[in-house]
Design a protein around this motif. Structure first.
Motif, PDB file in Angstrom:
ATOM      1  N   PRO A 117       0.801  -1.233   0.000  1.00 45.85           N
ATOM      2  CA  PRO A 117       0.000   0.000   0.000  1.00 45.85           C
ATOM      3  C   PRO A 117       0.830   1.277   0.000  1.00 45.85           C
ATOM      4  CG  PRO A 117      -0.344  -1.276   2.032  1.00 45.85           C
ATOM      5  CD  PRO A 117       0.515  -2.110   1.144  1.00 45.85           C
ATOM      6  N   ALA A 118       2.099   1.180   0.344  1.00 47.54           N
ATOM      7  CA  ALA A 118       2.957   2.379   0.337  1.00 47.54           C
ATOM      8  C   ALA A 118       3.391   2.753  -1.078  1.00 47.54           C
ATOM      9  CB  ALA A 118       4.182   2.146   1.212  1.00 47.54           C
ATOM     10  N   PHE A 119       3.128   1.883  -2.047  1.00 49.64           N
ATOM     11  CA  PHE A 119       3.589   2.135  -3.420  1.00 49.64           C
ATOM     12  C   PHE A 119       2.578   2.973  -4.200  1.00 49.64           C
ATOM     13  CE2 PHE A 119       6.244  -2.065  -3.932  1.00 49.64           C
ATOM     14  CZ  PHE A 119       7.003  -1.697  -2.846  1.00 49.64           C
ATOM     15  N   ASN A 120       3.074   3.574  -5.277  1.00 45.03           N
ATOM     16  CA  ASN A 120       2.219   4.306  -6.209  1.00 45.03           C
ATOM     17  C   ASN A 120       2.559   3.921  -7.648  1.00 45.03           C
ATOM     18  OD1 ASN A 120       0.561   6.156  -4.552  1.00 45.03           O
ATOM     19  ND2 ASN A 120       2.583   6.859  -3.880  1.00 45.03           N
ATOM     20  N   THR A 121       1.605   4.132  -8.520  1.00 48.11           N
ATOM     21  CA  THR A 121       1.833   3.898  -9.941  1.00 48.11           C
ATOM     22  C   THR A 121       3.028   4.721 -10.415  1.00 48.11           C
ATOM     23  OG1 THR A 121      -0.507   3.463 -10.257  1.00 48.11           O
ATOM     24  CG2 THR A 121       0.738   4.030 -12.209  1.00 48.11           C
ATOM     25  N   SER A 122       3.862   4.081 -11.242  1.00 48.33           N
ATOM     26  CA  SER A 122       5.098   4.655 -11.793  1.00 48.33           C
ATOM     27  C   SER A 122       6.252   4.713 -10.790  1.00 48.33           C
ATOM     28  CB  SER A 122       4.879   6.020 -12.434  1.00 48.33           C
ATOM     29  OG  SER A 122       4.061   5.875 -13.579  1.00 48.33           O
ATOM     30  N   ASP A 123       6.083   4.134  -9.600  1.00 45.79           N
ATOM     31  CA  ASP A 123       7.226   3.944  -8.693  1.00 45.79           C
ATOM     32  C   ASP A 123       8.171   2.903  -9.285  1.00 45.79           C
ATOM     33  OD1 ASP A 123       6.391   5.659  -6.711  1.00 45.79           O
ATOM     34  OD2 ASP A 123       5.822   4.096  -5.271  1.00 45.79           O
ATOM     35  N   TYR A 196      -4.870 -10.753  -5.765  1.00 51.70           N
ATOM     36  CA  TYR A 196      -3.994  -9.668  -5.297  1.00 51.70           C
ATOM     37  C   TYR A 196      -3.838  -9.747  -3.771  1.00 51.70           C
ATOM     38  CZ  TYR A 196      -3.800  -6.991  -9.740  1.00 51.70           C
ATOM     39  OH  TYR A 196      -3.568  -6.574 -11.022  1.00 51.70           O
ATOM     40  N   ARG A 197      -4.960  -9.989  -3.071  1.00 50.21           N
ATOM     41  CA  ARG A 197      -4.930 -10.062  -1.609  1.00 50.21           C
ATOM     42  C   ARG A 197      -4.065 -11.241  -1.162  1.00 50.21           C
ATOM     43  NH1 ARG A 197     -10.206  -9.910  -0.638  1.00 50.21           N
ATOM     44  NH2 ARG A 197     -10.480 -12.126  -0.293  1.00 50.21           N
ATOM     45  N   TYR A 198      -4.259 -12.378  -1.810  1.00 48.53           N
ATOM     46  CA  TYR A 198      -3.471 -13.583  -1.494  1.00 48.53           C
ATOM     47  C   TYR A 198      -1.970 -13.316  -1.669  1.00 48.53           C
ATOM     48  CZ  TYR A 198      -1.130 -17.930  -2.997  1.00 48.53           C
ATOM     49  OH  TYR A 198      -0.239 -18.938  -3.179  1.00 48.53           O
ATOM     50  N   LEU A 199      -1.616 -12.685  -2.787  1.00 44.15           N
ATOM     51  CA  LEU A 199      -0.194 -12.420  -3.071  1.00 44.15           C
ATOM     52  C   LEU A 199       0.406 -11.498  -2.013  1.00 44.15           C
ATOM     53  CD1 LEU A 199      -0.588 -11.989  -6.931  1.00 44.15           C
ATOM     54  CD2 LEU A 199       0.761 -13.777  -5.797  1.00 44.15           C
ATOM     55  N   SER A 200      -0.398 -10.531  -1.581  1.00 41.37           N
ATOM     56  CA  SER A 200       0.058  -9.619  -0.546  1.00 41.37           C
ATOM     57  C   SER A 200       0.265 -10.375   0.772  1.00 41.37           C
ATOM     58  CB  SER A 200      -0.978  -8.510  -0.398  1.00 41.37           C
ATOM     59  OG  SER A 200      -0.729  -7.780   0.755  1.00 41.37           O
ATOM     60  N   ILE A 201      -0.673 -11.255   1.108  1.00 40.33           N
ATOM     61  CA  ILE A 201      -0.598 -12.014   2.372  1.00 40.33           C
ATOM     62  C   ILE A 201       0.623 -12.934   2.393  1.00 40.33           C
ATOM     63  CG2 ILE A 201      -1.714 -13.873   3.711  1.00 40.33           C
ATOM     64  CD1 ILE A 201      -4.431 -12.543   2.906  1.00 40.33           C
ATOM     65  N   ILE A 202       0.959 -13.517   1.248  1.00 41.49           N
ATOM     66  CA  ILE A 202       2.108 -14.439   1.261  1.00 41.49           C
ATOM     67  C   ILE A 202       3.442 -13.698   1.201  1.00 41.49           C
ATOM     68  CG2 ILE A 202       0.773 -16.371   0.306  1.00 41.49           C
ATOM     69  CD1 ILE A 202       2.326 -15.921  -2.363  1.00 41.49           C
ATOM     70  N   GLY A 203       3.406 -12.365   1.143  1.00 36.81           N
ATOM     71  CA  GLY A 203       4.661 -11.621   1.298  1.00 36.81           C
ATOM     72  C   GLY A 203       5.187 -10.917   0.064  1.00 36.81           C
ATOM     73  N   ALA A 204       4.370 -10.805  -0.980  1.00 39.92           N
ATOM     74  CA  ALA A 204       4.837 -10.110  -2.190  1.00 39.92           C
ATOM     75  C   ALA A 204       4.482  -8.622  -2.122  1.00 39.92           C
ATOM     76  CB  ALA A 204       4.209 -10.739  -3.425  1.00 39.92           C
ATOM     77  N   THR A 232       3.080  -0.442 -12.501  1.00 41.23           N
ATOM     78  CA  THR A 232       2.240   0.151 -13.555  1.00 41.23           C
ATOM     79  C   THR A 232       0.760   0.216 -13.174  1.00 41.23           C
ATOM     80  OG1 THR A 232       2.054  -2.018 -14.603  1.00 41.23           O
ATOM     81  CG2 THR A 232       3.790  -0.554 -15.412  1.00 41.23           C
ATOM     82  N   ASP A 233       0.387  -0.454 -12.086  1.00 45.02           N
ATOM     83  CA  ASP A 233      -1.006  -0.433 -11.620  1.00 45.02           C
ATOM     84  C   ASP A 233      -0.994  -0.957 -10.196  1.00 45.02           C
ATOM     85  OD1 ASP A 233      -0.475  -2.909 -13.569  1.00 45.02           O
ATOM     86  OD2 ASP A 233      -1.653  -3.624 -11.877  1.00 45.02           O
ATOM     87  N   MET A 234      -2.060  -0.651  -9.449  1.00 47.85           N
ATOM     88  CA  MET A 234      -2.090  -1.044  -8.035  1.00 47.85           C
ATOM     89  C   MET A 234      -3.123  -2.142  -7.788  1.00 47.85           C
ATOM     90  SD  MET A 234       0.296   0.423  -6.294  1.00 47.85           S
ATOM     91  CE  MET A 234      -0.289  -0.090  -4.679  1.00 47.85           C
ATOM     92  N   GLY A 235      -2.720  -3.140  -6.985  1.00 47.35           N
ATOM     93  CA  GLY A 235      -3.601  -4.265  -6.665  1.00 47.35           C
ATOM     94  C   GLY A 235      -4.043  -4.261  -5.214  1.00 47.35           C
ATOM     95  N   THR A 236      -3.925  -3.112  -4.543  1.00 47.24           N
ATOM     96  CA  THR A 236      -4.431  -3.022  -3.167  1.00 47.24           C
ATOM     97  C   THR A 236      -5.943  -2.817  -3.225  1.00 47.24           C
ATOM     98  OG1 THR A 236      -3.757  -0.707  -3.247  1.00 47.24           O
ATOM     99  CG2 THR A 236      -2.323  -2.195  -2.067  1.00 47.24           C
ATOM    100  N   PRO A 237      -6.678  -3.326  -2.220  1.00 48.17           N
ATOM    101  CA  PRO A 237      -8.137  -3.434  -2.309  1.00 48.17           C
ATOM    102  C   PRO A 237      -8.840  -2.162  -2.780  1.00 48.17           C
ATOM    103  CG  PRO A 237      -7.357  -4.462  -0.297  1.00 48.17           C
ATOM    104  CD  PRO A 237      -6.153  -3.856  -0.950  1.00 48.17           C
ATOM    105  N   ASP A 238      -8.418  -1.003  -2.265  1.00 49.29           N
ATOM    106  CA  ASP A 238      -9.107   0.241  -2.599  1.00 49.29           C
ATOM    107  C   ASP A 238      -8.658   0.847  -3.922  1.00 49.29           C
ATOM    108  OD1 ASP A 238      -6.660   0.402  -1.305  1.00 49.29           O
ATOM    109  OD2 ASP A 238      -6.977   2.474  -0.687  1.00 49.29           O
TER     110      ASP A 238
END
Ligand code: HPA
Length: 270
Positions: A117-123, A196-204, A232-238
């Motif tokens: 969640p700390a990331f932004n597009t184009s980071d 996306y949620r699963y990938l985040s939970i497993i540590g990516a 290039t795009d965000m997969g966080t829930p919001d």
């Protein structure tokens, strides 16, 4: 092995005594680094014996030899993805040829979806570790002892010194970079919100469809690796939106000059 040696011999005949020091693989929408090259030789993949041939429109498929920041590099403009139907051996074939040509380090870029969640597009995210979720990997099958060991160690896959150097380069240039774990999935579809949620939970921290097969092949051969993702795009829930290739290319284009600078300066000091 014989095919690898044939391809390497052909390239050496064409490029003479060029002898690249470093290999570079450019990801989706990140091909402009070649504009920084003083090009010496340009070989379409189709002309190189045994090389897989690109089928995807947006991938040009050229092996370019040239000088970057005064160093000799070989650049893959256009890479092979497992989702295109290539075998894992085909996907990593060019990396193995690069090693046989004598490269001492490998630099890799890709476009990826952001999970942190700390990331932004184009980071930019410097890859510090990975999770391989591809259905296969290039080391399956009889080990090619000439290239590396049966059970390669993966405890220090991404060269720590280059990670630190990259942080300093970014700071000096006045931009921030993220660091994180890259999950490699087969694709070609993007993720569902639950994935996306699963990938985040497993540590990516980011997810993409490439890089890990090439990195595994490189580490098998003992090549130090530096890899960077462009978010290039965000997969966080919001922040999940419908994503089309044009959006990915647009976000990559914004980050491209920073990515190019990072790799160029790393190569200069390598
Ligand atoms: N998922 C997987 N691969 C990607 C993405 C993504 O969100 N963005 C760019 N490549």
């Amino acid at each position: 092995m014989q095919q690898l040696h044939e391809s390497t011999a052909y390239i050496k005949r064409v490029t003479g005594d060029f002898a690249p020091e470093f290999g570079i693989i450019l990801g989706t929408g990140l091909g402009a680094l070649v504009n920084e090259l003083e090009v010496a030789h340009s070989l379409p993949y189709a002309e190189i014996p045994n090389f897989p041939v690109s089928t995807v429109e947006s991938h040009s498929g050229i092996l370019i030899f040239g000088h970057l920041a005064g160093r000799r590099v070989v650049v893959m403009q256009g890479r092979f993805h497992f989702y295109e139907g290539y075998s894992m051996e085909q996907v990593v074939f060019p990396v193995r040829v690069m090693k046989l040509l004598g490269v001492k380090k490998l630099f890799v870029s890709n476009a990826a979806g952001g999970l942190n969640p700390a990331f932004n597009t184009s980071d930019l995210m410097i890859i510090t570790d990975h999770i391989n979720l591809q259905p296969s990997n290039p080391l399956i099958g009889k080990n090619m002892d000439e290239l590396g060991p049966r059970f390669p160690d993966m405890s220090d896959t991404y060269d720590e010194q280059m990670v630190r150097q990259a942080m300093v380069i970014a700071e000096d240039a006045g931009f921030t970079v993220q660091e994180g774990v890259y999950a490699s999935v087969p694709g070609p579809m993007l993720e569902t919100p639950a994935e996306y949620r699963y990938l985040s939970i497993i540590g990516a921290d980011a997810v993409g469809m490439s890089t890990v097969p090439e990195v595994i092949a490189a580490r098998h051969m003992g090549l130090p690796v530096f890899a960077v993702s462009v978010i290039t795009d965000m997969g966080t829930p919001d922040r999940i939106k419908k994503v089309i290739l044009a959006d990915i290319l647009e976000a990559a284009a914004i980050a491209e000059p920073r990515m190019t600078l990072l790799i160029k300066e790393l190569v200069r000091n390598a």
